[in-house]
Structure formats: C-alpha cells, structure tokens
Design a protein around this motif. Structure first.
Motif: not given
Length: 504
Positions: A365-371, A377-380
């Motif tokens: 879950t933490l890895a998915k949250i970081a992803q 950020m990219e979409l922003s």
C-alpha cells in the motif's frame, strides 16, 4: 480420574445414572454409588442422583470437577410428544441436606475406621512379637503412598489405604476456572474418544446422528458451540439444542433438561456408540454452592492447607481451589496444560502469520501511495503546462501586466540567488573544492590524512544528491518559465509590428 471428598456411602441410584467406577469420587462428605466417571477438574460434570452430598439435593446437574462437587436430586423428565423439549417438566424431589448431617449413623462407622487406621499405623497386634513394629512401619509406608491394605489384628479385617486417607502424602491443591454459562444457554459437553480432526471432518454427520438420537423432531436443531482437543486423543464438543415453536419463536433447551435426556439408558447407549465417553452440563456455580464448597475442605486434605489455598487464590471471582490426589491426576493436569499451551502457540502462530500478511499489505500500500503521489505530481505539472499555454493564448496580443512583471522579477531574483557565490551553487562548489583539497592533501601527507565515517559520508552524499535534484528541478522550471516569457515577448513584439504596419 475424578475425585471424592468424603467417605463412601450407599445410596439409591437413578435409572439414568450408571454406577461409578473404582477410584472415582463424588461430592463432599459422602460418595454415592451412582456417580458418573468424568474428568477430574472439568466443570459441570454429570452428578450423582439419589443420596445427596453435603451440598444437599438441588438439581440434576453437575457443578463440580470431574463428577462434580456435590450431588443432584433425582429428577423425572417428561419429554412430551415427539420429544418436544418445550414440554419438559422437570420435577425435583424435596431438598434435603445430605452428606454428613443427614447420615448421623455413619459417625460410629467412621470413628471405628479411624481407630482401626490408627491401630494399623501405630500398634498392630497381628503377630504378637517384634515383627509387629516392622508391620506398623510397612502400614505407614502404604498409608503415605495411598495404596494397599493395613493388617493389624487377626479378628478384624484389614484397613484399605486409599489416596483419600489423611496420611497420604501425594496431595496438592490447584485451581480450576469456573464456568460462567447460564442454564438457559443450554450448553452440554460431550467427550468423544476420537481425534479432533476426525470430529471436524465428520461434524455434519455427528450433528445429524445426535438429532436422530433426540428423535428426529423437525422442531429441534442441534448446534455446535465449540470443538476442543483433549489429551489422549479425546475431543470435547460443546452443543446446544434450539427448539422452534409453530408460531415462529425459538428458544434453547436448558442444559439440565438436555443432560437429563442424554442420561437415559437407551440414549446413553446410542451416544456411546457414537464414541461419547462422558456427557456433562456447563453451567455456573451458584453463590451458595461456592460458599458451601469453600467452607468444607475435601476429605483427606488438611484444613490449614485448604484455607491457605483459598488465601492464595489469584482470582477468587474466576478460579476455585481443587485437590490433586496422586500422580495420575498430576499427569492429567500436566497433559491438559501442555495441550492448552500448544493451542495457545498455534493461535500465536496464526496471529503472527496475520501480522506478517498485514505488513506485506502495508508495504504494498505504501508503494502504491508513493506511485500515486508521483503520478499526481506528473499530472499536476501537465495541468500546469496546459494552463500556461491556455493563458498564453488568452493573453496573446495584450501588453505585459503588472502581476506578470512582478512574477518575472521574482523569477529573476531566484535565478540570481541560485547563481550567487554565497548561495547554493557557490556553497556546493566550495564543498567540492574542499573535498578535492582533502583528497589531495591526504595523498601528499598520508600520515595526516583524515578519515570520514562511512555513515556520515553516506549522509553527506545523500544530502548533496537531494540538493542537486532540487536545483535541477528548479532550473528546469525556470527554463520553462523563461521560454514561456520569451514566447510572450515574441508574441507581443509581433503584435506591435502588426499594429505599426496598420497605422502606417
């Protein structure tokens, strides 16, 4: 191995209650001949019927350990038409205070037995010479061990030394947990002489068999409350029966009524064919029963030791002192404790596996949250670029406004700060030069070389790397903004030329 805390006494037997095996013990004060064998310290074991113990006749359910500390009154149970438990009519006989107080005629017998025991241990007159002293020591050894016969007189039968005699040394007091179930819960324990795996694999067939034993009435349903492993490849199954009435309501059959039905001769034979070795109710003790039990020490147990056991009780609300007589009982409790320890360890292993699985899920879950954060950020940034292009198109042909000029000044200021000798780039260059000097100095004078701790060096590298990444990201943003500003200026210049050509 069950316990009896009183002297044997004859008594009338209920038709549904078998005779007690040798070595089993019933309630305090007296032991009837109709005690059902049971586990020594399990609660709510089948109890005596007929002649009552010291507790008096209360009801036909066990509340002691093994066969129960106390006795129950004989009951007549009418099961009604078609084994309808709703028509149970349990009639109890008149309560009488049994045991020592209801049998005063046993006092001389007990007194004679005590005199004979004392004679066998101290002054036997069997041979009439010095061998009687050796016989006395032998009788003392048998009494201490709790087995054998003590011969002391040619005209009087020998004394039987059992583990209940007050001279037996292999006694101790332990504690057992008291049940907290009500009679209305209807819990009845069946002890099967089969392994837990076999019981669980054939649990449905077992329920159907018990239902057939109850008459196969469609208004009755048998339910399993729990299954637990016991020593010696035995299994404890806790069941209860639910009766449904025609109007749609349902209730549990009381434990005493269900147990009384199981204790009938034909029903008990059917249960034995299924592998049932013992049946008992699981109901709590009443305050009066607990008080009566604690006030009277078991037969053969020193009252001082019994009082000390009550004082040392770690939890009087949940635990009750029980005697342990002989090595067999000690071994049985040890097996039960080992079995419970294994069950606890199994449960801990399951919990540990669950925790490990949760930790894996947490890492994923933490890895998915970081992803997702990186994707956000990219979409922003993409959204910002779209907004910039849209703003350029919207402001195309207009002069630079005050807020845009202010933004350009701020960007120039940031660029100057980054390029200033005393700011980030200057400091980084200074650190790099110092590191090179240190390396060069260490190479020239190895005897004066300084060493940097590996962890500290790793932290410095990580810090510099983060600073470098931040600077690179900031520079890229500034470059993009400068290109956008140049594009705006180019558009503005084209608009000025076009306007100049129109006016000319």
């Amino acid at each position: 191995m069950a316990f009896n805390f009183g002297a044997p006494a004859g008594g009338t037997a209920s038709a549904a209650t078998p005779a007690a095996p040798a070595g089993t013990f019933g309630g305090f004060g007296t032991t009837t001949t109709t005690t059902t064998a049971g586990s020594a310290f399990s609660f709510s074991a089948p109890t005596n019927t007929g002649t009552s113990g010291l507790f008096g006749a209360t009801q036909n359910k066990g509340f002691g350990f093994g066969t129960g500390f106390g006795t129950g009154a004989g009951t007549s149970t009418g099961l009604g038409t078609g084994l309808g438990f709703g028509t149970f009519n349990t009639q109890q006989t008149q309560n009488t205070l049994g045991g020592l107080f209801s049998q005063p005629t046993q006092a001389p017998v007990q007194s004679n037995q005590l005199i004979n025991t004392a004679s066998a241990l101290s002054a036997p007159t069997l041979l009439g010479d010095e061998r009687d002293a050796i016989l006395a020591k032998w009788n003392q050894l048998q009494a201490f061990w709790g087995t054998g016969k003590g011969y002391f007189n040619n005209n009087i039968p020998p004394v039987d030394f059992t583990q209940e005699n007050p001279f037996c040394r292999f006694k101790a007091v332990g504690y057992s947990c008291m049940p907290n179930n009500k009679d209305e819960d209807g819990l009845v324990v069946l002890i099967f002489n089969r392994k837990e795996t076999d019981i669980r694999s054939q649990q449905q067939q077992l329920i159907e068999s018990v239902h057939k034993i109850l008459g196969g009435n469609q208004t009755l349903s048998v339910n399993v409350e729990g299954v637990k492993t016991l020593p010696d490849d035995q299994t404890e199954v806790v069941i209860y029966v639910v009766e449904r009435s025609p109007n749609g309501t349902s209730r549990r059959v009381t434990a005493t009524a269900l147990y009384a039905h199981f204790e009938q001769a034909n029903i008990k034979t059917s249960l034995q064919q299924l592998g049932v070795t013992l049946s008992m109710t699981r109901t709590e003790l009443s305050p009066a029963q607990i008080k009566q039990l604690l006030q009277n020490p078991p037969a053969g147990v020193d009252p001082i030791i019994w009082e000390q056991a009550k004082v040392d009780n770690p939890d009087p609300e949940k635990l009750i002192p029980v005697p342990m007589v002989g090595f067999k009982e000690l071994l049985r409790r040890l097996k039960v404790q080992d079995q419970m320890t294994k069950q606890h360890q199994t449960r801990l292993d399951i919990i540990s596996e669950d925790i490990s699985e949760l930790q894996k899920n947490q890492t994923t879950t933490l890895a998915k949250i970081a992803q997702y954060k990186r994707k956000l950020m990219e979409l922003s940034h993409r959204t910002l670029q779209v907004l910039i292009k849209q703003e350029i198109q919207r402001k195309s042909g207009y002069a630079i406004q005050a807020d845009e000029e202010q933004l350009r000044v701020q960007l120039d200021t940031i660029q100057c700060e980054l390029n200033a000798p005393t700011q980030f780039k200057g400091r980084l260059n200074e650190l790099m030069s110092q590191i090179r000097m240190q390396n060069h100095f260490g190479a020239v004078k190895s005897e004066e070389r300084y060493y940097v701790d590996a962890d500290l060096l790793r932290e410095i590298k990580q810090h510099l790397k983060q600073q470098q990444e931040g600077l690179s990201h900031l520079i890229s943003i500034i470059k993009d903004d400068l290109e956008d500003i140049k594009l705006i200026e180019h558009g503005l210049n084209e608009n000025v030329h076009i306007r100049g050509g129109v006016f000319s």
